[in-house]
Design a protein around this motif. Structure first.
Motif, PDB file in Angstrom:
ATOM      1  N   ALA A 154      36.963  37.474  38.169  1.00  0.00           N
ATOM      2  CA  ALA A 154      38.296  37.947  37.809  1.00  0.00           C
ATOM      3  C   ALA A 154      39.329  37.651  38.887  1.00  0.00           C
ATOM      4  CB  ALA A 154      38.249  39.456  37.532  1.00  0.00           C
TER       5      ALA A 154
ATOM      6  N   ALA B 127      38.024  41.436  34.599  1.00  0.00           N
ATOM      7  CA  ALA B 127      36.597  41.553  34.880  1.00  0.00           C
ATOM      8  C   ALA B 127      35.820  41.991  33.637  1.00  0.00           C
ATOM      9  CB  ALA B 127      36.358  42.542  36.012  1.00  0.00           C
ATOM     10  N   MET B 128      36.478  42.725  32.740  1.00  0.00           N
ATOM     11  CA  MET B 128      35.837  43.157  31.497  1.00  0.00           C
ATOM     12  C   MET B 128      35.716  42.001  30.500  1.00  0.00           C
ATOM     13  SD  MET B 128      37.560  46.917  30.918  1.00  0.00           S
ATOM     14  CE  MET B 128      36.745  47.187  29.338  1.00  0.00           C
TER      15      MET B 128
ATOM     16  N   ALA C 275      32.354  46.644  34.281  1.00  0.00           N
ATOM     17  CA  ALA C 275      32.479  45.269  34.770  1.00  0.00           C
ATOM     18  C   ALA C 275      31.377  45.002  35.790  1.00  0.00           C
ATOM     19  CB  ALA C 275      33.847  45.063  35.398  1.00  0.00           C
TER      20      ALA C 275
ATOM     21  N   ASN D 161      31.324  39.337  37.345  1.00  0.00           N
ATOM     22  CA  ASN D 161      32.577  39.248  36.594  1.00  0.00           C
ATOM     23  C   ASN D 161      33.769  39.737  37.406  1.00  0.00           C
ATOM     24  OD1 ASN D 161      31.408  38.157  34.317  1.00  0.00           O
ATOM     25  ND2 ASN D 161      31.046  40.136  33.350  1.00  0.00           N
ATOM     26  N   ILE D 162      33.517  40.699  38.288  1.00  0.00           N
ATOM     27  CA  ILE D 162      34.593  41.160  39.181  1.00  0.00           C
ATOM     28  C   ILE D 162      35.007  40.027  40.115  1.00  0.00           C
ATOM     29  CG2 ILE D 162      35.130  42.727  41.088  1.00  0.00           C
ATOM     30  CD1 ILE D 162      33.370  44.828  39.715  1.00  0.00           C
TER      31      ILE D 162
ATOM     32  N   THR E 183      40.866  44.570  36.582  1.00  0.00           N
ATOM     33  CA  THR E 183      39.793  45.285  35.894  1.00  0.00           C
ATOM     34  C   THR E 183      39.631  44.761  34.476  1.00  0.00           C
ATOM     35  OG1 THR E 183      40.199  47.285  37.199  1.00  0.00           O
ATOM     36  CG2 THR E 183      38.979  47.554  35.142  1.00  0.00           C
TER      37      THR E 183
END
Length: 249
Positions: free
Chosen positions: A194, A77-78, A186, A190-191, A74
């Motif tokens: 990640a 992803a941020m 997110a 982007n997830i 997470t």
């Protein structure tokens, strides 16, 4: 400049906490976990520093069981660049976490460590202060604003009397308060990205840290249900009840 962000996996803040039948702790089976909300603010602040060109790398670190990898993903992803998991199934109390973080700091050599002021599961509010003491670094706790310039961190702190501004020589430790920022959601791209970002896995033994608990939980129980209020006819009756029933005098 490298920023290290410490994050914790906790029971989601939307979940109603249930105490185990034997009073040994809270129920964690089949319960949703997520990143500690104060740590989400810490990740957001680190990512914003990178986006502003003040930081070159953001490293997220978490400690706990294997499932903490989900929490690290997470953070990645941020916007964090990579993750470090110190894997342990032991109960990690604040002093042990601070010692583990000190060891990770020794490996990573960050210029700034950001973490939430407290975790919503134990509300200890100790790890950041302990880490700063162990490292011998300056600390800015309960931060509602952070600015970096000329090798210093200017931190606006929320204190009982209002706001206090401190200027810290870096490297430094900063703990985040609620009003520092609003964490981003997110995005799906982007997830997906990640999932490809690296997560290094270590153990307390790798870091040479003893994590045996120093405190023992004797019993956990739910708070008593709140009593219904009553109306009083006048001030004299109110004072009488405060004195004779509530025993506040």
């Amino acid at each position: 400049m490298k920023v290290l962000v410490a994050i914790k996996r906790v029971i989601d803040y939307n979940v109603k906490i249930r105490v185990k039948a034997d009073g040994s702790g809270v129920e964690t089976a089949n319960v949703k976990f997520s990143m500690n909300p104060f740590d989400e603010i810490a990740v957001e602040e680190a990512v914003r520093l990178k986006e502003a060109g003040k930081a070159t790398e953001v490293v997220a670190v978490s400690m706990g069981p294997t499932q903490c990898q989900e929490t690290l993903r997470t953070a990645l992803a941020m916007g964090a660049d990579r993750g470090v998991l110190v894997q342990s199934d032991d109960e990690l109390q604040p002093l042990a976490v601070a010692k583990l973080l000190k060891a990770v700091v020794g490996r990573e050599s960050p210029d700034l460590v950001i973490l939430g002021k407290q975790a919503i599961d134990d509300d200890s509010n100790q790890t950041g202060q302990m880490l700063a003491a162990l490292l011998g670094w300056a600390q800015g706790t309960f931060a509602s604003k952070v600015e970096l310039a000329d090798g210093r961190a200017v931190v606006t702190r929320e204190v009982d009397g209002g706001l206090e501004t401190v200027s810290l020589a870096m490297p430094a430790v900063v703990t985040t308060d609620l009003r520092l920022n609003e964490p981003r959601y997110a995005s799906l791209p982007n997830i997906m990205k990640a999932k490809k970002k690296p997560i290094d896995t270590l153990t307390p033994a790798d870091l040479g840290v003893e994590t045996a608990p120093r405190l023992v939980t004797l019993k956990v129980e739910e708070p008593a249900k709140r009593q219904a209020g009553v109306k009083v006819g006048d001030v004299a009756e109110l004072v009488g009840k405060l004195k004779n029933e509530a025993k506040v005098f």
